[in-house]
Design a protein around this motif. Structure first.
Motif, mmCIF file in Angstrom:
data_model
loop_
_atom_site.group_PDB
_atom_site.id
_atom_site.type_symbol
_atom_site.label_atom_id
_atom_site.label_comp_id
_atom_site.label_asym_id
_atom_site.label_seq_id
_atom_site.Cartn_x
_atom_site.Cartn_y
_atom_site.Cartn_z
ATOM 1 N N MET A 41 -0.845 29.687 -25.134
ATOM 2 C CA MET A 41 -2.242 29.319 -25.173
ATOM 3 C C MET A 41 -2.450 28.101 -24.284
ATOM 4 N N ALA A 42 -3.256 28.242 -23.273
ATOM 5 C CA ALA A 42 -3.530 27.163 -22.343
ATOM 6 C C ALA A 42 -4.622 26.258 -22.902
ATOM 7 N N LEU A 43 -4.444 24.974 -22.680
ATOM 8 C CA LEU A 43 -5.437 24.013 -23.126
ATOM 9 C C LEU A 43 -6.549 23.900 -22.099
ATOM 10 N N GLY A 44 -7.758 23.760 -22.569
ATOM 11 C CA GLY A 44 -8.887 23.556 -21.677
ATOM 12 C C GLY A 44 -8.902 22.118 -21.168
ATOM 13 N N TYR A 45 -9.801 21.859 -20.252
ATOM 14 C CA TYR A 45 -9.890 20.541 -19.633
ATOM 15 C C TYR A 45 -10.212 19.457 -20.659
ATOM 16 N N LYS A 46 -11.198 19.715 -21.531
ATOM 17 C CA LYS A 46 -11.588 18.709 -22.525
ATOM 18 C C LYS A 46 -10.478 18.472 -23.537
ATOM 19 N N ALA A 47 -9.784 19.510 -23.926
ATOM 20 C CA ALA A 47 -8.678 19.355 -24.872
ATOM 21 C C ALA A 47 -7.538 18.561 -24.246
ATOM 22 N N ARG A 48 -7.258 18.822 -22.968
ATOM 23 C CA ARG A 48 -6.204 18.047 -22.296
ATOM 24 C C ARG A 48 -6.594 16.579 -22.188
ATOM 25 N N ARG A 49 -7.869 16.305 -21.922
ATOM 26 C CA ARG A 49 -8.328 14.907 -21.857
ATOM 27 C C ARG A 49 -8.162 14.219 -23.193
ATOM 28 N N ARG A 50 -8.530 14.908 -24.264
ATOM 29 C CA ARG A 50 -8.393 14.313 -25.602
ATOM 30 C C ARG A 50 -6.931 14.087 -25.950
ATOM 31 N N TRP A 51 -6.090 15.082 -25.696
ATOM 32 C CA TRP A 51 -4.674 14.930 -26.005
ATOM 33 C C TRP A 51 -4.027 13.845 -25.155
ATOM 34 N N SER A 52 -4.452 13.702 -23.903
ATOM 35 C CA SER A 52 -3.886 12.645 -23.070
ATOM 36 C C SER A 52 -4.244 11.274 -23.625
ATOM 37 N N LEU A 53 -5.464 11.111 -24.145
ATOM 38 C CA LEU A 53 -5.838 9.848 -24.770
ATOM 39 C C LEU A 53 -5.014 9.576 -26.027
ATOM 40 N N VAL A 54 -4.821 10.596 -26.839
ATOM 41 C CA VAL A 54 -4.005 10.431 -28.052
ATOM 42 C C VAL A 54 -2.578 10.040 -27.681
ATOM 43 N N ILE A 55 -2.033 10.702 -26.685
ATOM 44 C CA ILE A 55 -0.660 10.412 -26.260
ATOM 45 C C ILE A 55 -0.554 8.992 -25.727
ATOM 46 N N LEU A 56 -1.520 8.571 -24.915
ATOM 47 C CA LEU A 56 -1.456 7.241 -24.313
ATOM 48 C C LEU A 56 -1.764 6.123 -25.305
ATOM 49 N N LEU A 57 -2.671 6.351 -26.233
ATOM 50 C CA LEU A 57 -3.070 5.293 -27.153
ATOM 51 C C LEU A 57 -2.216 5.201 -28.412
ATOM 52 N N ILE A 58 -1.627 6.294 -28.827
ATOM 53 C CA ILE A 58 -0.814 6.292 -30.044
ATOM 54 C C ILE A 58 0.657 6.548 -29.732
ATOM 55 N N GLY A 59 0.923 7.597 -28.964
ATOM 56 C CA GLY A 59 2.308 7.989 -28.701
ATOM 57 C C GLY A 59 3.074 7.014 -27.826
ATOM 58 N N LEU A 60 2.438 6.510 -26.784
ATOM 59 C CA LEU A 60 3.131 5.603 -25.863
ATOM 60 C C LEU A 60 3.534 4.293 -26.530
ATOM 61 N N PRO A 61 2.659 3.637 -27.301
ATOM 62 C CA PRO A 61 3.127 2.426 -27.999
ATOM 63 C C PRO A 61 4.285 2.692 -28.961
ATOM 64 N N ASN B 44 -14.168 17.868 -13.845
ATOM 65 C CA ASN B 44 -14.067 18.991 -14.765
ATOM 66 C C ASN B 44 -14.267 20.302 -14.012
ATOM 67 N N PRO B 45 -13.242 21.162 -13.949
ATOM 68 C CA PRO B 45 -13.395 22.423 -13.241
ATOM 69 C C PRO B 45 -14.269 23.433 -13.980
ATOM 70 N N ASP B 46 -14.519 23.192 -15.271
ATOM 71 C CA ASP B 46 -15.336 24.117 -16.062
ATOM 72 C C ASP B 46 -16.832 23.934 -15.817
ATOM 73 N N ASP B 47 -17.220 22.774 -15.238
ATOM 74 C CA ASP B 47 -18.634 22.550 -14.926
ATOM 75 C C ASP B 47 -19.025 23.421 -13.748
ATOM 76 N N SER B 48 -20.023 24.250 -13.954
ATOM 77 C CA SER B 48 -20.484 25.114 -12.854
ATOM 78 C C SER B 48 -21.794 24.569 -12.317
ATOM 79 N N GLN B 49 -21.671 23.702 -11.329
ATOM 80 C CA GLN B 49 -22.862 23.135 -10.691
ATOM 81 C C GLN B 49 -22.988 23.737 -9.302
ATOM 82 N N GLY B 50 -24.132 24.230 -9.000
ATOM 83 C CA GLY B 50 -24.364 24.705 -7.651
ATOM 84 C C GLY B 50 -24.232 26.150 -7.567
#
Length: 74
Positions: free
Chosen positions: A1-21, A68-74
């Motif tokens: 199951m591939a993570l979407g862009y928003k989910a990857r952004r959220r998980w990256s914040l969790v990893i950097l703010l909680i996991g890294l310390p 965000n590649p999921d934004d379809s503008q234009g």
């Protein structure tokens, strides 16, 4: 199951703010457990541990800083 862009952004914040310390505490504990080795050995341990933490999460951080590649503008 591939993570979407928003989910990857959220998980990256969790990893950097909680996991890294937590990983930093673990790395310092490992070096203190070694009994304060010579400075070059200590530096090598920190560099290796600093690179190892990111390897399992490479797929989460890939492309997070881009538009965000999921934004379809234009």
């Amino acid at each position: 199951m591939a993570l979407g862009y928003k989910a990857r952004r959220r998980w990256s914040l969790v990893i950097l703010l909680i996991g890294l310390p937590l990983y930093i505490v673990l790395a310092v504990s490992v070096v203190s457990w070694l009994g304060r080795p010579p400075i070059l050995v200590e530096l090598l341990v920190y560099v290796v541990l600093g690179l190892l933490w990111a390897l399992p999460f490479k797929f989460v951080f890939r492309g997070v800083g881009k538009e965000n590649p999921d934004d379809s503008q234009g």
